[in-house]
Scaffold this motif. Structure first.
Motif, PDB file in Angstrom:
ATOM      1  N   VAL A  11     -16.636  63.254  -8.474  1.00 50.35           N
ATOM      2  CA  VAL A  11     -17.499  62.074  -8.465  1.00 50.35           C
ATOM      3  C   VAL A  11     -18.303  62.043  -9.754  1.00 50.35           C
ATOM      4  O   VAL A  11     -18.867  63.070 -10.156  1.00 50.35           O
ATOM      5  N   GLY A  47     -13.193  53.967  -1.820  1.00 52.15           N
ATOM      6  CA  GLY A  47     -14.364  53.234  -2.328  1.00 52.15           C
ATOM      7  C   GLY A  47     -14.206  52.891  -3.800  1.00 52.15           C
ATOM      8  O   GLY A  47     -14.479  51.755  -4.221  1.00 52.15           O
ATOM      9  N   LEU A  48     -13.775  53.844  -4.594  1.00 50.54           N
ATOM     10  CA  LEU A  48     -13.551  53.609  -6.028  1.00 50.54           C
ATOM     11  C   LEU A  48     -12.489  52.517  -6.214  1.00 50.54           C
ATOM     12  O   LEU A  48     -12.677  51.578  -6.999  1.00 50.54           O
ATOM     13  N   HIS A  63     -13.887  63.308   2.844  1.00 56.10           N
ATOM     14  CA  HIS A  63     -14.837  62.672   1.922  1.00 56.10           C
ATOM     15  C   HIS A  63     -14.136  62.250   0.626  1.00 56.10           C
ATOM     16  O   HIS A  63     -14.422  61.188   0.076  1.00 56.10           O
ATOM     17  N   LYS A  75     -23.475  58.301  -8.639  1.00 57.92           N
ATOM     18  CA  LYS A  75     -23.452  57.839  -7.247  1.00 57.92           C
ATOM     19  C   LYS A  75     -22.334  56.815  -7.079  1.00 57.92           C
ATOM     20  O   LYS A  75     -22.249  55.843  -7.849  1.00 57.92           O
ATOM     21  N   GLN A  76     -21.475  57.046  -6.105  1.00 58.54           N
ATOM     22  CA  GLN A  76     -20.322  56.164  -5.840  1.00 58.54           C
ATOM     23  C   GLN A  76     -19.475  55.930  -7.096  1.00 58.54           C
ATOM     24  O   GLN A  76     -18.954  54.850  -7.331  1.00 58.54           O
ATOM     25  N   ASN A  77     -19.372  56.978  -7.894  1.00 60.01           N
ATOM     26  CA  ASN A  77     -18.557  56.936  -9.121  1.00 60.01           C
ATOM     27  C   ASN A  77     -18.999  55.843 -10.098  1.00 60.01           C
ATOM     28  O   ASN A  77     -18.189  55.301 -10.869  1.00 60.01           O
ATOM     29  N   ARG A  78     -20.292  55.562 -10.111  1.00 58.05           N
ATOM     30  CA  ARG A  78     -20.806  54.482 -10.959  1.00 58.05           C
ATOM     31  C   ARG A  78     -20.491  54.725 -12.435  1.00 58.05           C
ATOM     32  O   ARG A  78     -20.098  53.800 -13.155  1.00 58.05           O
ATOM     33  N   ARG A  81     -13.726  48.982  -5.493  1.00 51.44           N
ATOM     34  CA  ARG A  81     -14.539  48.396  -6.565  1.00 51.44           C
ATOM     35  C   ARG A  81     -13.659  47.989  -7.742  1.00 51.44           C
ATOM     36  O   ARG A  81     -13.886  46.951  -8.374  1.00 51.44           O
ATOM     37  N   GLU A 109     -12.219  59.103   1.281  1.00 48.70           N
ATOM     38  CA  GLU A 109     -13.138  57.948   1.395  1.00 48.70           C
ATOM     39  C   GLU A 109     -13.656  57.535   0.014  1.00 48.70           C
ATOM     40  O   GLU A 109     -13.783  56.340  -0.284  1.00 48.70           O
ATOM     41  N   ARG A 110     -13.966  58.528  -0.812  1.00 51.13           N
ATOM     42  CA  ARG A 110     -14.464  58.206  -2.162  1.00 51.13           C
ATOM     43  C   ARG A 110     -13.387  57.493  -2.976  1.00 51.13           C
ATOM     44  O   ARG A 110     -13.678  56.564  -3.719  1.00 51.13           O
TER      45      ARG A 110
END
Ligand SMILES: [Fe+2]
Length: 270
Positions: free
Chosen positions: A33, A72-73, A65, A36-39, A76, A68-69
């Motif tokens: 990661v 999420g990535l 996890h 936060k949230q791979n920003r 986006r 899920e990450r």
């Protein structure tokens, strides 16, 4: 933190409509990661202003996890770019139900998952052909297991998996393992994206990457750009740290810009 690595690749086979087409290549994130949230990773990708994002496997591992990450990535990224995905050996080692679930989730959010299949990318009146190869696990060599030492994934095996290469179109192949690159280019890939080798884990100045995941010393395609017989290979050193150590080998975000013209390339640093 990762570094961005830029390449310009020229091919006379690329249609003029694809002049300047830019591809961000992500590989071997292994659940890492960046912010936060791979920003920070997403910011790095946005900065490159890609026309497409390709992922060449080992993006998640067995942990829920990490999966899920990754979803999420991908979600986006799909809001902004076409995203294409092939699995690596780590996804292939998931339980069948977990792998099916991951692929369904990725497809549901708009990722094109290529499983020994192809996808046509069109710009204006021209198109290029994108292929995604799933290499059977037996071809991931294990030097400690005698029976796997002599195997080779031949161009004929690639043809059996993907069918004939479309010779009329510039062909881009996503294949996690670069070990069989000579077979990929013989089959007909103009440009191949791979990962898996993690840059050889430990980089030794003047010699390259020390060790591949199959315990080969100084693997040939350890990371970076390679050209053979007028065909191109880009191997990401990966974004994650599966082997717990990286020496002189920062994680990398790869950005490739395609150009028409006589076959050549420029590797440009971060
Ligand atoms: Fe791998």
């Amino acid at each position: 933190m990762f570094r961005a690595v830029y390449y310009k690749i020229k091919s006379y086979r690329l249609p003029e409509e694809f002049e300047g087409f830019r591809i961000v290549h992500l590989s071997d994130l292994h659940g890492a990661v960046y912010g936060k949230q791979n920003r920070k990773l997403i910011e790095g990708i946005q900065k490159a202003r890609p026309d497409a994002v390709v992922m060449t496997g080992d993006m998640a591992d067995h942990s829920r996890h990490a999966i899920e990450r990754l979803v999420g990535l991908s979600r986006r990224l799909c809001r902004r770019y076409p995203v294409y995905y092939v699995v690596g050996n780590h996804e292939q080692c998931l339980k069948e139900s977990a792998l099916t679930s991951l692929i369904r989730k990725l497809e549901a959010i708009g990722v094109t998952v290529l499983e020994n299949s192809r996808h046509t990318i069109t710009r204006g009146n021209a198109s290029v052909q994108l292929y995604g190869l799933v290499t059977p696990m037996v071809y991931y060599k294990d030097r400690l297991r005698e029976y796997e030492k002599g195997i080779d994934f031949s161009a004929e095996e690639v043809r059996k998996a993907l069918g004939n290469a479309d010779k009329r179109r510039f062909g881009i192949l996503l294949a996690h393992n670069p070990l069989y690159y000579p077979s990929y280019r013989r089959w007909g890939a103009d440009l191949t994206f791979s990962g898996h080798i993690h840059g050889g884990i430990i980089r030794i100045p003047g010699l390259g990457g020390l060790l591949s995941p199959d315990l080969t010393l100084f693997p040939r395609y350890d990371g970076g750009y390679f050209q053979e017989k007028g065909k191109h290979l880009v191997v990401s050193r990966g974004l994650g740290n599966h082997f717990l150590v990286r020496v002189l080998n920062p994680p990398e975000l790869v950005v490739v810009t395609l150009h028409t013209g006589v076959c050549s390339h420029n590797g440009i640093g971060p």
